[in-house]
Design an enzyme around this catalytic site. Structure first.
Site, PDB file in Angstrom:
ATOM      1  N   ASP A  20       0.855  -1.191   0.000  1.00 17.94           N
ATOM      2  CA  ASP A  20       0.000   0.000   0.000  1.00 17.94           C
ATOM      3  C   ASP A  20       0.887   1.237   0.000  1.00 17.94           C
ATOM      4  OD1 ASP A  20      -2.076   1.747   0.190  1.00 17.94           O
ATOM      5  OD2 ASP A  20      -2.807   1.080   2.135  1.00 17.94           O
ATOM      6  N   ASP A 116      -2.824   2.545  -6.325  1.00 22.25           N
ATOM      7  CA  ASP A 116      -1.691   2.605  -5.399  1.00 22.25           C
ATOM      8  C   ASP A 116      -1.604   1.434  -4.426  1.00 22.25           C
ATOM      9  OD1 ASP A 116      -3.897   3.226  -3.877  1.00 22.25           O
ATOM     10  OD2 ASP A 116      -2.982   4.914  -2.834  1.00 22.25           O
ATOM     11  N   GLU A 117      -2.258   0.314  -4.732  1.00 19.21           N
ATOM     12  CA  GLU A 117      -2.142  -0.834  -3.835  1.00 19.21           C
ATOM     13  C   GLU A 117      -2.393  -2.133  -4.583  1.00 19.21           C
ATOM     14  OE1 GLU A 117      -5.261  -1.416  -0.879  1.00 19.21           O
ATOM     15  OE2 GLU A 117      -6.462   0.121  -1.885  1.00 19.21           O
TER      16      GLU A 117
END
Length: 419
Positions: A20, A116-117
């Site tokens: 993350d 973003d993860e």
């Protein structure tokens, strides 16, 4: 040489990472302009507007009280020295692409879940202790891209996700099944991944305040309250999650819809709009029942000669209310209807996002427009005061592959009601 975990781990299970990125948009801006490092930085939908909304901010800004979805004027009041930049989504997408390229150098089993993860299954690709591999990933992202991340290490996706949230920024947390009772059970049930605000409210009505309460809850009571999701959440609360890391899941096409074959072919615009409004009502109810919003509305028109036309529109922001759905569907219908008699009408909500995560999507579409709506700011503020600061969090973004029509809501996909 890559060795198989079957030789090393035996029956101990899988090794799952959840990576993350920390304050991703702000971190990308800092990587592009290192002079911003260590300074309070915020990304806002429209920095020139007094009512702009904070999309994300650096940890330095957070320490001074600045938070995501906070009105820009309020953030500036808390932190007069706040540096504000407009979103640069092209750069964020480029950084995301490079980030996932690095992750795939460690394993081919990578499942992106948002910009973003993502999850990694390194079970069959372990050449060293998992902690050292996580440190290598974290160091490479920091050294090569100047982007910090937190990583959760666990035997399944749920525990990995919970672990990655436990230490930010630049945290690495191992969460084993044997740690669930000690670490997870005391936490408020609202902090459990997969439990939205409405679900938490329902759980509170039967006395379930903590994750431990849910883990030990009565299955029949949970199923009556939440359906099959109640059983699933109880399993998660006990550290059980059999989902595999699926690199193809990013192409899932999630939809909720409703269609109806008309009792007779209809050419009256008013009558057809009345049908659309009824369909919008049903779709809205189903979205609310699933606790999701739609970011794409599609309208299906089948004519008297059985020719079928489907047209869709990507929305500026997630919607769920009947009137919002109807207005979008009406616009699509009037633009594409050729005026001849209609045999069937349908409305489908595509590209769904969890209620809990819907506000994340604002920064992906037209955040600036919502920044002008004072009512939205008041609503967010009200939610935070009523349910806590974590009521609006970052979340998932679903994507789809053109032409792919599988759905995890199969029973709801363009269901046809007989009338």
């Amino acid at each position: 040489m890559i060795s198989s975990m079957s030789e090393k781990k035996g029956e101990k299970g899988r090794i799952i990472f959840h990576v993350d990125m920390n304050s991703f948009y702000a971190s990308v801006e800092i990587s592009l302009n290192p002079s911003l490092k260590g300074k309070p930085l915020a990304i806002a939908g429209n920095p020139k507007e007094r009512r702009g909304i904070i999309v994300t901010c650096s940890y330095e800004a957070r320490k001074l009280g600045v938070k995501t979805t906070m009105p820009l004027w309020q953030a500036k009041k808390l932190c007069p020295e706040l540096i504000v930049k407009a979103p640069n989504f092209d750069q964020y997408r480029k950084a995301s692409t490079r980030m996932f390229q690095i992750l795939r150098e460690y394993t081919s089993i990578v499942e992106p879940v948002s910009i973003d993860e993502g999850y990694l299954d390194i079970t069959e690709y372990v050449t060293d202790h998992p902690l050292k591999i996580a440190q290598s990933i974290q160091n490479r992202l920091l050294q090569e891209m100047n982007l910090p991340c937190s990583i959760g290490i666990a035997p399944n996706k749920f525990l990995a996700k919970m672990a990655s949230d436990m230490k930010k920024p630049l945290g690495i947390t191992i969460l084993r099944k044997r740690d669930v009772q000690k670490i997870l059970w005391p936490m408020p049930v609202s902090e459990m991944h997969g439990v939205g605000a409405k679900t938490a409210e329902k759980l509170h009505t039967i006395g379930m305040e903590t994750i431990g309460d849910l883990a030990q809850g009565d299955e029949h009571q949970l199923q009556k309250l939440l359906g099959i999701n109640g059983i699933r959440l109880k399993e998660r609360a006990n550290g059980i999650d059999h989902r595999r890391v699926d690199p193809e899941s990013i192409y899932d096409f999630k939809s909720i819809g409703n269609s109806t074959t008309l009792p007779r072919d209809i050419s009256s615009q008013n009558n057809l709009l009345t049908v659309l409004q009824k369909l919008a009502q049903t779709v809205s109810a189903r979205l609310k029942n699933k606790e999701v919003y739609t970011t794409n509305i599609a309208v299906t028109i089948r004519y008297k000669d059985r020719t079928t036309l489907t047209r869709s529109k990507k929305l500026g922001n997630p919607i769920q209310e009947e009137m919002d759905i109807y207005q979008q569907a009406k616009s699509i219908f009037l633009k594409n209807w050729n005026g001849t008699p209609v045999r069937l009408l349908g409305i489908t909500g595509n590209d769904l996002v969890d209620e809990k995560h819907a506000y994340k999507q604002l920064d992906l579409f037209t955040y600036e427009k919502d920044a002008k709506e004072e009512l939205l700011l008041e609503a967010i503020d009200h939610l935070r005061k009523k349910f806590g600061e974590d009521i609006i969090k970052k979340g998932l973004k679903t994507s789809h592959k053109e032409g792919h029509t599988d759905t995890s809501f199969n029973k709801d996909f363009l269901l046809e009601d007989d009338e």
